[in-house]
Design an enzyme around this catalytic site. Structure first.
Site, short mmCIF file in Angstrom:
data_model
loop_
_atom_site.label_atom_id
_atom_site.label_comp_id
_atom_site.label_asym_id
_atom_site.label_seq_id
_atom_site.Cartn_x
_atom_site.Cartn_y
_atom_site.Cartn_z
N LYS A 199 6.06 -5.82 7.23
CA LYS A 199 5.87 -4.41 6.85
C LYS A 199 7.08 -3.91 6.06
O LYS A 199 6.92 -3.17 5.08
CB LYS A 199 5.62 -3.56 8.10
CG LYS A 199 4.28 -3.84 8.78
CD LYS A 199 4.17 -3.17 10.16
CE LYS A 199 2.94 -3.64 10.92
NZ LYS A 199 2.89 -3.13 12.30
N GLN B 258 6.57 -0.29 17.07
CA GLN B 258 5.76 -1.51 17.19
C GLN B 258 5.37 -1.78 18.64
O GLN B 258 6.22 -1.76 19.54
CB GLN B 258 6.55 -2.69 16.60
CG GLN B 258 5.77 -4.00 16.53
CD GLN B 258 4.63 -3.99 15.52
OE1 GLN B 258 4.63 -3.24 14.54
NE2 GLN B 258 3.62 -4.81 15.76
N ASP C 28 0.64 5.42 12.24
CA ASP C 28 -0.12 4.44 13.02
C ASP C 28 -1.45 5.03 13.51
O ASP C 28 -2.34 4.29 13.92
CB ASP C 28 0.68 4.06 14.27
CG ASP C 28 1.21 2.64 14.22
OD1 ASP C 28 0.61 1.80 13.52
OD2 ASP C 28 2.24 2.39 14.88
N1 GUN Z 1 0.91 -3.96 17.43
C1 GUN Z 1 -0.19 -4.61 16.99
N2 GUN Z 1 -0.78 -3.91 16.00
C2 GUN Z 1 -0.03 -2.79 15.81
C3 GUN Z 1 -0.14 -1.68 14.93
O1 GUN Z 1 -1.05 -1.56 14.10
N3 GUN Z 1 0.84 -0.75 15.05
C4 GUN Z 1 1.84 -0.85 15.97
N4 GUN Z 1 2.73 0.13 16.03
N5 GUN Z 1 1.95 -1.86 16.80
C5 GUN Z 1 1.02 -2.83 16.72
#
Ligand code: GUN
Length: 295
Positions: A53, A97, A120
């Protein structure tokens, strides 16, 4: 070879090209979209995801900063950091995350991020807006990416029977909520299957579209798929592989080799849904910056 792949990398690249114009427009008005990542602990998969990311942000010309906190960080310390990021002028989006260490409440953390910076789509306000069909909220990136793939691949969702495998808060539940809304890339009849569902195969065999997001390696087998059905594989599972240097390999929730010849369209894995999660995160962040400018 059947030419039925839905190329997530190509579609994500197209979206990033579209976003580049919006980023240039923002820069001309003095705003560089800023995204803060927060990672707690050393979960290997989370490190890889956040790394990807960050790279995507840099490629699009967004500013990103990553806060790496030790596993033993208290909930209060994490909430204090989020509070600071909520008021930071140069930060338009915040991504904490998941998964978080067990002693920290994810629900509390996600509901502390300002809804206007919640790229998110996990804050209860944004979850509520999704349920209400209120487009002013942010939608979770992975299910939003699946919808975008369906729309851009010309898959008809209107009136389609969809089976969503998995009922998690990050993919399964929001996926179902998106697909049953009235509107483009939606309007489907949705069934959510989960660990207590009696005959998952019977549900799957009726489906025009299957979204596999239950986190079980190669769960969806060829005999569970109606010929011509569209199969979207969200899964990322590490399994043993004696032929690889690391002794493991990544596979999805779909038995790709055997399902592909039966499916009408199918996402490869990797190269399907994964790149779209990132594209949707970038899109949400650019939108957060645009909204910052107009508010
Ligand atoms: N862990 C797995 N997928 C995601 C996501 O889309 N966002 C976040 N913050 N954590 C994750």
């Amino acid at each position: 070879m059947v030419a039925n792949l839905i190329d997530g990398r190509a579609i994500a690249a197209q979206i990033q090209l579209e976003l580049a114009a919006r980023v240039a427009n923002l820069k001309a008005r003095g705003v560089i979209p800023g995204l803060a990542f927060v990672r707690v602990g050393e979960d290997p998969a989370s490190k890889v995801y956040v790394g990807r990311k960050e790279k995507a942000c840099a490629e699009l010309g967004l500013v990103s900063e990553t806060h790496i906190l030790p596993e033993k960080t208290s909930e209060a310390e994490l909430l204090a950091l989020i509070g600071k990021l909520n008021s930071a002028k140069h930060i338009h989006g915040i991504l904490v995350q998941a998964p978080l260490p067990k002693h920290i409440s994810e629900a509390k953390v996600f509901s502390t991020v300002l809804p206007t910076k919640d790229v998110d789509g996990f804050h209860p306000v944004n979850v509520g807006k999704l349920m209400l069909g209120d487009e002013s909220g942010f939608k979770p990136c992975t299910p939003a990416g699946v919808v975008e793939l369906l729309v851009r691949s010309g898959v008809k969702t209107d009136g389609a029977e969809v089976v969503v495998l998995g009922r998690g808060n990050i993919v399964g539940k929001p996926m179902a909520a998106m697909l049953c809304q009235k509107g483009k890339g939606a309007n489907s009849t949705v069934t959510i299957c989960h660990s207590a569902t009696r005959d998952i195969a019977a549900h799957c065999r009726r489906a025009d579209i299957i979204v596999a997001a239950l986190g079980v390696a190669e769960f969806l087998k060829a005999d569970m798929v109606k010929p011509g059905a569209v199969v979207m594989d969200v899964g990322v599972n590490r399994v043993p592989d004696a032929t690889s240097k690391t002794g493991t390999k990544l596979v999805g929730d779909v038995d790709f080799k055997n399902v592909r010849p039966i499916a009408g369209r199918i996402t490869p894995n990797p190269g399907g849904v994964g790149p779209m999660t990132i594209a949707m995160l970038l899109q949400n962040t650019v939108r957060a910056a645009e909204q910052f400018l107009t508010n």
